[in-house]
Scaffold this motif. Structure first.
Motif, PDB file in Angstrom:
ATOM      1  N   SER A 122      14.938  11.623  -0.650  1.00  0.00           N
ATOM      2  CA  SER A 122      14.601  10.864  -1.854  1.00  0.00           C
ATOM      3  C   SER A 122      13.663  11.660  -2.753  1.00  0.00           C
ATOM      4  O   SER A 122      13.813  11.656  -3.977  1.00  0.00           O
ATOM      5  CB  SER A 122      13.946   9.538  -1.482  1.00  0.00           C
ATOM      6  N   SER A 123      12.714  12.340  -2.165  1.00  0.00           N
ATOM      7  CA  SER A 123      11.789  13.171  -2.934  1.00  0.00           C
ATOM      8  C   SER A 123      12.523  14.303  -3.648  1.00  0.00           C
ATOM      9  O   SER A 123      12.252  14.590  -4.818  1.00  0.00           O
ATOM     10  CB  SER A 123      10.720  13.740  -2.005  1.00  0.00           C
ATOM     11  N   SER A 125      15.621  14.273  -4.558  1.00  0.00           N
ATOM     12  CA  SER A 125      16.417  13.654  -5.624  1.00  0.00           C
ATOM     13  C   SER A 125      15.566  13.348  -6.848  1.00  0.00           C
ATOM     14  O   SER A 125      16.000  13.557  -7.988  1.00  0.00           O
ATOM     15  CB  SER A 125      17.069  12.367  -5.114  1.00  0.00           C
ATOM     16  N   VAL A 126      14.358  12.881  -6.627  1.00  0.00           N
ATOM     17  CA  VAL A 126      13.455  12.584  -7.742  1.00  0.00           C
ATOM     18  C   VAL A 126      13.051  13.876  -8.465  1.00  0.00           C
ATOM     19  O   VAL A 126      12.994  13.912  -9.701  1.00  0.00           O
ATOM     20  CB  VAL A 126      12.217  11.804  -7.235  1.00  0.00           C
ATOM     21  N   VAL A 127      12.806  14.940  -7.712  1.00  0.00           N
ATOM     22  CA  VAL A 127      12.452  16.221  -8.330  1.00  0.00           C
ATOM     23  C   VAL A 127      13.605  16.736  -9.183  1.00  0.00           C
ATOM     24  O   VAL A 127      13.395  17.224 -10.305  1.00  0.00           O
ATOM     25  CB  VAL A 127      12.042  17.256  -7.251  1.00  0.00           C
ATOM     26  N   VAL A 128      14.835  16.611  -8.693  1.00  0.00           N
ATOM     27  CA  VAL A 128      15.998  17.052  -9.470  1.00  0.00           C
ATOM     28  C   VAL A 128      16.134  16.219 -10.739  1.00  0.00           C
ATOM     29  O   VAL A 128      16.374  16.756 -11.829  1.00  0.00           O
ATOM     30  CB  VAL A 128      17.278  16.984  -8.614  1.00  0.00           C
ATOM     31  N   MET A 129      15.963  14.928 -10.617  1.00  0.00           N
ATOM     32  CA  MET A 129      16.079  14.056 -11.787  1.00  0.00           C
ATOM     33  C   MET A 129      15.011  14.383 -12.835  1.00  0.00           C
ATOM     34  O   MET A 129      15.309  14.514 -14.021  1.00  0.00           O
ATOM     35  CB  MET A 129      15.960  12.584 -11.377  1.00  0.00           C
ATOM     36  N   ILE A 130      13.768  14.548 -12.404  1.00  0.00           N
ATOM     37  CA  ILE A 130      12.692  14.873 -13.340  1.00  0.00           C
ATOM     38  C   ILE A 130      12.916  16.255 -13.951  1.00  0.00           C
ATOM     39  O   ILE A 130      12.720  16.452 -15.152  1.00  0.00           O
ATOM     40  CB  ILE A 130      11.316  14.779 -12.644  1.00  0.00           C
ATOM     41  N   GLY A 131      13.347  17.210 -13.146  1.00  0.00           N
ATOM     42  CA  GLY A 131      13.612  18.543 -13.660  1.00  0.00           C
ATOM     43  C   GLY A 131      14.705  18.548 -14.716  1.00  0.00           C
ATOM     44  O   GLY A 131      14.584  19.206 -15.752  1.00  0.00           O
ATOM     45  N   LEU A 132      15.770  17.805 -14.476  1.00  0.00           N
ATOM     46  CA  LEU A 132      16.846  17.735 -15.464  1.00  0.00           C
ATOM     47  C   LEU A 132      16.405  17.020 -16.738  1.00  0.00           C
ATOM     48  O   LEU A 132      16.740  17.450 -17.849  1.00  0.00           O
ATOM     49  CB  LEU A 132      18.069  17.036 -14.864  1.00  0.00           C
ATOM     50  N   LEU A 133      15.655  15.942 -16.588  1.00  0.00           N
ATOM     51  CA  LEU A 133      15.181  15.221 -17.773  1.00  0.00           C
ATOM     52  C   LEU A 133      14.209  16.067 -18.602  1.00  0.00           C
ATOM     53  O   LEU A 133      14.271  16.060 -19.830  1.00  0.00           O
ATOM     54  CB  LEU A 133      14.526  13.900 -17.367  1.00  0.00           C
ATOM     55  N   LEU A 159       4.905  14.958  -5.055  1.00  0.00           N
ATOM     56  CA  LEU A 159       5.966  14.664  -4.091  1.00  0.00           C
ATOM     57  C   LEU A 159       5.940  15.635  -2.920  1.00  0.00           C
ATOM     58  O   LEU A 159       6.169  15.237  -1.773  1.00  0.00           O
ATOM     59  CB  LEU A 159       7.322  14.673  -4.790  1.00  0.00           C
ATOM     60  N   GLU A 160       5.657  16.898  -3.184  1.00  0.00           N
ATOM     61  CA  GLU A 160       5.531  17.866  -2.098  1.00  0.00           C
ATOM     62  C   GLU A 160       4.322  17.546  -1.215  1.00  0.00           C
ATOM     63  O   GLU A 160       4.386  17.673   0.004  1.00  0.00           O
ATOM     64  CB  GLU A 160       5.414  19.285  -2.650  1.00  0.00           C
ATOM     65  N   PHE A 161       3.226  17.132  -1.833  1.00  0.00           N
ATOM     66  CA  PHE A 161       2.041  16.752  -1.073  1.00  0.00           C
ATOM     67  C   PHE A 161       2.353  15.564  -0.164  1.00  0.00           C
ATOM     68  O   PHE A 161       1.997  15.562   1.016  1.00  0.00           O
ATOM     69  CB  PHE A 161       0.892  16.396  -2.020  1.00  0.00           C
ATOM     70  N   LEU A 162       3.039  14.582  -0.714  1.00  0.00           N
ATOM     71  CA  LEU A 162       3.407  13.404   0.073  1.00  0.00           C
ATOM     72  C   LEU A 162       4.317  13.776   1.239  1.00  0.00           C
ATOM     73  O   LEU A 162       4.082  13.348   2.377  1.00  0.00           O
ATOM     74  CB  LEU A 162       4.084  12.368  -0.831  1.00  0.00           C
ATOM     75  N   CYS A 163       5.323  14.583   0.977  1.00  0.00           N
ATOM     76  CA  CYS A 163       6.255  14.969   2.044  1.00  0.00           C
ATOM     77  C   CYS A 163       5.589  15.852   3.098  1.00  0.00           C
ATOM     78  O   CYS A 163       5.834  15.680   4.294  1.00  0.00           O
ATOM     79  CB  CYS A 163       7.465  15.671   1.448  1.00  0.00           C
ATOM     80  N   ASP A 164       4.748  16.779   2.657  1.00  0.00           N
ATOM     81  CA  ASP A 164       4.055  17.639   3.625  1.00  0.00           C
ATOM     82  C   ASP A 164       3.064  16.846   4.468  1.00  0.00           C
ATOM     83  O   ASP A 164       2.923  17.092   5.669  1.00  0.00           O
ATOM     84  CB  ASP A 164       3.335  18.784   2.904  1.00  0.00           C
TER      85      ASP A 164
END
Length: 178
Positions: A122-123, A125-133, A159-164
């Motif tokens: 999910s993280s 996917s959110v990074v890809v969406m924000i990057g494209l926008l 998001l990386e901080f949360l996942c790590d």
């Protein structure tokens, strides 16, 4: 806490801090956005290289180093073209390279921890969406580029901080149970 997790968390905090610096000083990136973007990509590539040498086993950080390094280095060759086109294409390329690297690294997580796999997917996917926008926004000059780059770096770092951090907690069974 292991050195590997500590270095990952420090890199994520540095990314968030770089995003806040861009947010506080947006006029710097509006003067020459490509220099700001490629400088931050170079800093990120250096941080990922440091993480690779500290962890000694993380091929993900080495691949992220190459992805950020290629995007930072491309700015030198494409400086004669329109800034918005080059910046948005470089951003899309970096976003997709990061997504591919993150998805490849998810393969070993899926076997052990299904909840962590879902969170990391999910993280990504959110990074890809924000990057494209952000890339679309920069391409069409809808708003200030500085705020868009700040949004990208702050959200990616958070998001990386949360996942790590969740990855660190998943190693200890008393914190995160399946």
């Amino acid at each position: 806490m292991k050195k590997h997790y500590l270095v990952q968390l420090i890199i994520d905090i540095v990314l968030i801090a770089l995003g806040f610096i861009i947010y506080v000083f947006p006029h710097v990136s509006s003067l020459n956005a490509s220099v700001v973007f490629y400088t931050l990509m170079s800093i990120y590539a250096g941080l990922e290289l440091i993480e690779y040498f500290v962890s000694k086993k993380s091929t993900e950080s080495l691949c992220l180093f190459f992805a950020a390094g290629v995007c930072a280095f491309s700015g030198f060759f494409l400086r004669d073209y329109d800034i918005n086109i080059v910046l948005s294409l470089t951003l899309v390329l970096w976003t997709f390279m990061v997504a591919i690297i993150k998805i490849i690294s998810l393969e070993k997580i899926y076997v052990k921890k299904v909840n962590l796999f879902t969170i990391k997917l999910s993280s990504t996917s959110v990074v890809v969406m924000i990057g494209l926008l952000v890339a679309i926004n920069i391409f069409f000059r809808i708003s200030m580029i500085g705020y868009m780059l700040a949004l990208l770096y702050i959200s990616y770092g958070f998001l990386e901080f949360l996942c790590d951090f969740l990855d660190y907690l998943s190693e200890d069974t008393k914190f995160l149970k399946e």
